[in-house]
Structure formats: structure tokens, C-alpha cells
Design a protein around this motif. Structure first.
Motif: not given
Length: 183
Positions: A56, A58-59, A81-82, A85, A126, A143, A147, A151
Motif C-alpha cells: 500500500f 500513497s499516491p 512527493d514520492g 517511492r 496525482q 504533505i 505524514e 507515521s
């Protein structure tokens, strides 16, 4: 989902992992600075949960540098953001494509099965266009502040493993740890 205003646009979609890795390898995705330890942690999380298809994430949140959100596959993206990932997914994809020395038939089949699951996955993304850099940076800060709060709550509820502890029940976790610099 699309929202329009005079100067910017917003859209939500999914990006298949092979397309994500291709765009990254073509230099079409500009990442923020990443922390190698966080990337490593994400790779372990993805790997440990991939077989059960219980990953899972997040976008991803990106800004389309030129053009609009509907033409995003043709344009360069700047990650809001990301970045961690993306880096984790790209590195894990590369590792799973490599044959390990001494790999037996069972290990080969397991590695290929994990690679197939990963490559059959898609990540929500997004997209924004028309946001000034100042707004992109503020969105990133907002964000990540939220987060971090979430967390710390999750860690206190989960009884999380000690830092550096590896899941020894998954042979790919051990193999991954051997292939990483400084592991």
C-alpha cells in the motif's frame, strides 16, 4: 477527477510500474533529493509484502512542467512527493531482473513471480500543472508534515522492529540486503 481553475489543472490517474520505470530511465521524471536509508526501507517493505499483494503506497504527486495534465505522458514531471517511492520501485525492479549467482530453479521462479507481480502493478499519481515553484514546495512541506505526524502515531501503535532488523523469513530480503551498498 479533474479540477480546473484559471491558471492550473489537477488530475488523478494510475501509472503502471513498467511505464513509471521507463519514464524514469528516459529522464522524464525529476526527483527531489532522496535519503538512501529511506529508499532501502521502502524496498524492503515492498518486497516483504509483494507476494501477498499487500503493498500500500500513497499516491505520487507530480507537477507537469510544460503543457497540461492531460498530456502528462509526453511531458517532463517534477516530483512534489514520492521521490523515495519511485527510487525504491525502480531499484527493486532492476534487482529482480538480475539473476543472482548460485540461484537455483526455485529461487529463479520466485524472483520472476515477484517481478511479474511488481510489473503488473500500477501506482496512483496525482498531477498538477500551472503551480508556481513556491506552491509546489509548500504542498511538499504540508504533505510531509502531516505524514510525519501519522507515521509517529503508527509507530507507537505497531510495536515496530528495531532499526536495521531484517526479516530473515524472506530469502529475497536477505538477497536484497547483500546487493545494496553499505548493507
Amino acid at each position: 477527477m479533474n479540477t480546473h481553475n484559471k491558471n492550473n489543472m489537477h488530475s488523478m490517474t494510475f501509472i503502471p510500474v513498467p511505464e513509471l520505470t521507463h519514464l524514469f530511465s528516459e529522464g522524464k521524471i525529476k526527483l527531489r533529493e532522496v535519503c538512501p536509508a529511506h529508499v532501502k526501507s521502502l524496498k524492503h517493505y515492498i518486497l516483504n509484502n509483494l507476494e501477498q499483494q499487500q503493498v500500500f503506497l500513497s499516491p505520487l504527486i507530480a507537477h507537469v512542467d510544460e503543457g497540461n495534465v492531460h498530456e502528462w505522458k509526453k511531458e517532463n514531471l517534477s516530483m512534489i512527493d514520492g521521490s523515495h517511492r519511485i527510487k525504491a520501485i525502480v531499484q527493486l525492479n532492476e534487482i529482480l531482473k538480475l539473476k543472482s549467482q548460485g540461484e537455483d530453479l526455485y529461487q529463479k521462479r520466485e524472483r520472476e513471480a515477484l517481478l511479474n507481480i511488481l510489473e503488473d502493478s500500477a501506482i496512483p499519481i496525482q498531477l498538477y500543472s500551472g503551480l508556481p515553484l513556491k506552491n509546489q514546495n509548500q504542498l511538499y512541506l504540508d504533505i510531509n508534515a502531516l505524514e510525519q505526524q501519522i507515521s509517529s502515531i503508527k509507530k507507537s501503535l505497531s510495536g515496530k522492529k528495531k532499526k536495521g532488523q531484517t526479516d530473515r523469513s524472506n530469502p529475497w530480503t536477505i538477497s536484497l540486503a547483500r546487493q545494496e551498498p553499505g548493507a
